[in-house]
Structure formats: structure tokens, C-alpha cells
Design an enzyme around this catalytic site. Sequence first.
Site, PDB file in Angstrom:
ATOM      1  N   LYS A   1       0.842  -1.196   0.000  1.00  0.00           N
ATOM      2  CA  LYS A   1       0.000   0.000   0.000  1.00  0.00           C
ATOM      3  C   LYS A   1       0.883   1.255   0.000  1.00  0.00           C
ATOM      4  O   LYS A   1       2.099   1.169   0.197  1.00  0.00           O
ATOM      5  CB  LYS A   1      -0.921  -0.053   1.227  1.00  0.00           C
ATOM      6  CG  LYS A   1      -1.963  -1.200   1.168  1.00  0.00           C
ATOM      7  CD  LYS A   1      -2.760  -1.262   2.466  1.00  0.00           C
ATOM      8  CE  LYS A   1      -3.894  -2.278   2.397  1.00  0.00           C
ATOM      9  NZ  LYS A   1      -4.641  -2.345   3.693  1.00  0.00           N
TER      10      LYS A   1
ATOM     11  N   TYR B   1     -11.946  -3.937  -2.956  1.00  0.00           N
ATOM     12  CA  TYR B   1     -12.509  -3.937  -1.600  1.00  0.00           C
ATOM     13  C   TYR B   1     -14.037  -3.963  -1.642  1.00  0.00           C
ATOM     14  O   TYR B   1     -14.684  -3.403  -0.767  1.00  0.00           O
ATOM     15  CB  TYR B   1     -12.012  -2.710  -0.842  1.00  0.00           C
ATOM     16  CG  TYR B   1     -10.545  -2.780  -0.463  1.00  0.00           C
ATOM     17  CD1 TYR B   1     -10.108  -3.678   0.523  1.00  0.00           C
ATOM     18  CD2 TYR B   1      -9.601  -1.960  -1.071  1.00  0.00           C
ATOM     19  CE1 TYR B   1      -8.766  -3.747   0.885  1.00  0.00           C
ATOM     20  CE2 TYR B   1      -8.254  -2.034  -0.712  1.00  0.00           C
ATOM     21  CZ  TYR B   1      -7.851  -2.923   0.273  1.00  0.00           C
ATOM     22  OH  TYR B   1      -6.520  -2.993   0.623  1.00  0.00           O
TER      23      TYR B   1
ATOM     24  N   ASN C   1      -1.735  -0.080   7.333  1.00  0.00           N
ATOM     25  CA  ASN C   1      -1.204  -1.412   7.650  1.00  0.00           C
ATOM     26  C   ASN C   1      -0.396  -2.043   6.521  1.00  0.00           C
ATOM     27  O   ASN C   1      -0.256  -3.258   6.442  1.00  0.00           O
ATOM     28  CB  ASN C   1      -2.329  -2.322   8.155  1.00  0.00           C
ATOM     29  CG  ASN C   1      -3.404  -2.557   7.119  1.00  0.00           C
ATOM     30  OD1 ASN C   1      -3.341  -2.015   6.015  1.00  0.00           O
ATOM     31  ND2 ASN C   1      -4.387  -3.376   7.461  1.00  0.00           N
TER      32      ASN C   1
ATOM     33  N   HIS D   1      -1.859  -5.292   1.400  1.00  0.00           N
ATOM     34  CA  HIS D   1      -3.108  -6.015   1.155  1.00  0.00           C
ATOM     35  C   HIS D   1      -2.738  -7.416   0.702  1.00  0.00           C
ATOM     36  O   HIS D   1      -1.754  -7.594  -0.013  1.00  0.00           O
ATOM     37  CB  HIS D   1      -3.913  -5.333   0.046  1.00  0.00           C
ATOM     38  CG  HIS D   1      -5.054  -6.183  -0.449  1.00  0.00           C
ATOM     39  ND1 HIS D   1      -6.254  -6.257   0.213  1.00  0.00           N
ATOM     40  CD2 HIS D   1      -5.148  -7.031  -1.510  1.00  0.00           C
ATOM     41  CE1 HIS D   1      -7.046  -7.109  -0.425  1.00  0.00           C
ATOM     42  NE2 HIS D   1      -6.406  -7.585  -1.482  1.00  0.00           N
TER      43      HIS D   1
ATOM     44  N   GLU E   1      -8.701 -10.607  -7.952  1.00  0.00           N
ATOM     45  CA  GLU E   1      -7.892  -9.414  -7.710  1.00  0.00           C
ATOM     46  C   GLU E   1      -6.703  -9.331  -8.661  1.00  0.00           C
ATOM     47  O   GLU E   1      -6.289  -8.231  -9.048  1.00  0.00           O
ATOM     48  CB  GLU E   1      -7.437  -9.391  -6.237  1.00  0.00           C
ATOM     49  CG  GLU E   1      -8.631  -9.132  -5.315  1.00  0.00           C
ATOM     50  CD  GLU E   1      -8.318  -9.279  -3.830  1.00  0.00           C
ATOM     51  OE1 GLU E   1      -7.147  -9.520  -3.477  1.00  0.00           O
ATOM     52  OE2 GLU E   1      -9.256  -9.162  -3.029  1.00  0.00           O
TER      53      GLU E   1
HETATM   54  P1  IDP Z   1      -7.250  -7.346   5.660  1.00  0.00           P
HETATM   55  O1  IDP Z   1      -6.483  -6.287   4.886  1.00  0.00           O
HETATM   56  O2  IDP Z   1      -6.418  -7.884   6.801  1.00  0.00           O
HETATM   57  O3  IDP Z   1      -7.810  -8.435   4.786  1.00  0.00           O
HETATM   58  P2  IDP Z   1      -9.975  -6.337   5.909  1.00  0.00           P
HETATM   59  O4  IDP Z   1     -10.870  -6.575   7.082  1.00  0.00           O
HETATM   60  O5  IDP Z   1     -10.289  -7.062   4.642  1.00  0.00           O
HETATM   61  O6  IDP Z   1      -8.473  -6.618   6.380  1.00  0.00           O
HETATM   62  O7  IDP Z   1      -9.983  -4.770   5.652  1.00  0.00           O
HETATM   63  C1  IDP Z   1      -9.393  -4.240   4.472  1.00  0.00           C
HETATM   64  C2  IDP Z   1      -8.584  -3.024   4.831  1.00  0.00           C
HETATM   65  O8  IDP Z   1      -9.463  -1.994   5.248  1.00  0.00           O
HETATM   66  C3  IDP Z   1      -7.603  -3.213   5.988  1.00  0.00           C
HETATM   67  O9  IDP Z   1      -6.382  -3.795   5.594  1.00  0.00           O
HETATM   68  C4  IDP Z   1      -7.434  -1.784   6.463  1.00  0.00           C
HETATM   69  O10 IDP Z   1      -6.538  -1.069   5.596  1.00  0.00           O
HETATM   70  C5  IDP Z   1      -8.827  -1.215   6.263  1.00  0.00           C
HETATM   71  N1  IDP Z   1      -9.637  -1.327   7.484  1.00  0.00           N
HETATM   72  C6  IDP Z   1     -10.306  -2.407   7.924  1.00  0.00           C
HETATM   73  N2  IDP Z   1     -10.939  -2.160   9.076  1.00  0.00           N
HETATM   74  C7  IDP Z   1     -10.675  -0.865   9.367  1.00  0.00           C
HETATM   75  C8  IDP Z   1     -11.045  -0.002  10.439  1.00  0.00           C
HETATM   76  O11 IDP Z   1     -11.761  -0.376  11.364  1.00  0.00           O
HETATM   77  N3  IDP Z   1     -10.552   1.267  10.386  1.00  0.00           N
HETATM   78  C9  IDP Z   1      -9.758   1.718   9.368  1.00  0.00           C
HETATM   79  N4  IDP Z   1      -9.389   0.927   8.327  1.00  0.00           N
HETATM   80  C10 IDP Z   1      -9.833  -0.338   8.336  1.00  0.00           C
HETATM   81 MG    MG Z   2      -9.373  -8.432   3.437  1.00  0.00          MG
END
Ligand code: IDP
Ligand code: MG
Length: 146
Positions: free
Chosen positions: A3, A43, A106, A109, A120
Amino acid sequence: MIKPDGVARGLAGEIISRLEEKGLKLVAARLVRVTEAQVMDQYREHAGKPFFPSLSAYIMSGPCLPMVWEGRNSVAVVRRLIGATNPAEAAPGTIRGDLGMDTGRNLVHASDSPESAAREIRIHFSEKDLVEYRRVEEPVLYEWTG
Ligand code: IDP
Ligand code: MG
């Protein structure tokens, strides 16, 4: 996919190294600006959630590095190497656990199933972008029973 924070922090090499050292094989990569349509597609399961607008802004805030990695059980293996969604809770030794602090930044992805990986990959690459080659350690990396 690395990212924008991962690219901007100069962590692309570190992240790629971790996957390479594990034994995964890089078969496609490209430094790009991800479009809004691509974010919506990648997403789609999160569309309408409260964090979606900030997630979308984050992903479009700078260049990303989508990649395709091959290997046995590669989807599950990559998810484990990356760690929990919230870097503050991700296990030490994982990419997010070692390098990040905030769910909203974080670093990476990763597809969550072979089906989402197939979908994807098509968002970011065409068939001709995927290369075929042998990693030299392939004969010793896996147990070959043939
Ligand atoms: P993942 O990336 O570990 O698969 P997902 O639940 O699929 O996690 O969420 C996709 C992305 O959305 C996360 O990596 C993060 O960047 C963002 N995200 C998810 N939940 C939150 C939140 O509660 N606050 C802010 N960003 C979030
Ligand atoms: Mg995810």
C-alpha cells in the site's frame, strides 16, 4: 499489494524480501496509482462500511505495488506472513506486526482466498504480465514424492 505507506516508507524491498526468503515466487509486479474503480473492485466486500471512504483515500494517496506471488498454499502462507489487520495486534515476526502501528496504515493487502486472488489479479494485471520461470531452490524447497 504494498500500500502507499509501504512504498512511501521505503519498505517495498523489505516486504518483498520476506516473501522471497519464505520461498514464494514473484511472477508479476508493477508500481501504479490505483484508481477509484479498482479500489471499489478490490474492496467490494467493504463498500458501505464506515471506514470505506478513508480506506479508499488511503489506497489512492500514493503509488501502490500490486504483485502476484506463487507457491504451495500461497494465499494462506502470505496471509500468515502479513499478520492481523491491526498492526498493533499483529504477531511479532509478521510484516504488520514488525513494521506497522495502525489499522488505517497497515502496509499491505493480501487476497483472502484463491477465488479472491484470481479476481484481484485481474484487477491489476493481464495474462501476459504473469511470467514463468524456475526459482533455483525449487528442487530442495519442497518434498518431492514423484
Ligand atoms: P485485511 O487487509 O487484513 O484483509 P480487511 O478486514 O479485509 O483486512 O480490511 C481491508 C482493509 O481496510 C484493511 O487492511 C485496512 O486497511 C482497512 N480497514 C479495515 N478495518 C478498518 C477499520 O476499522 N478502520 C480503518 N481501516 C480499516
Ligand atoms: Mg481483506
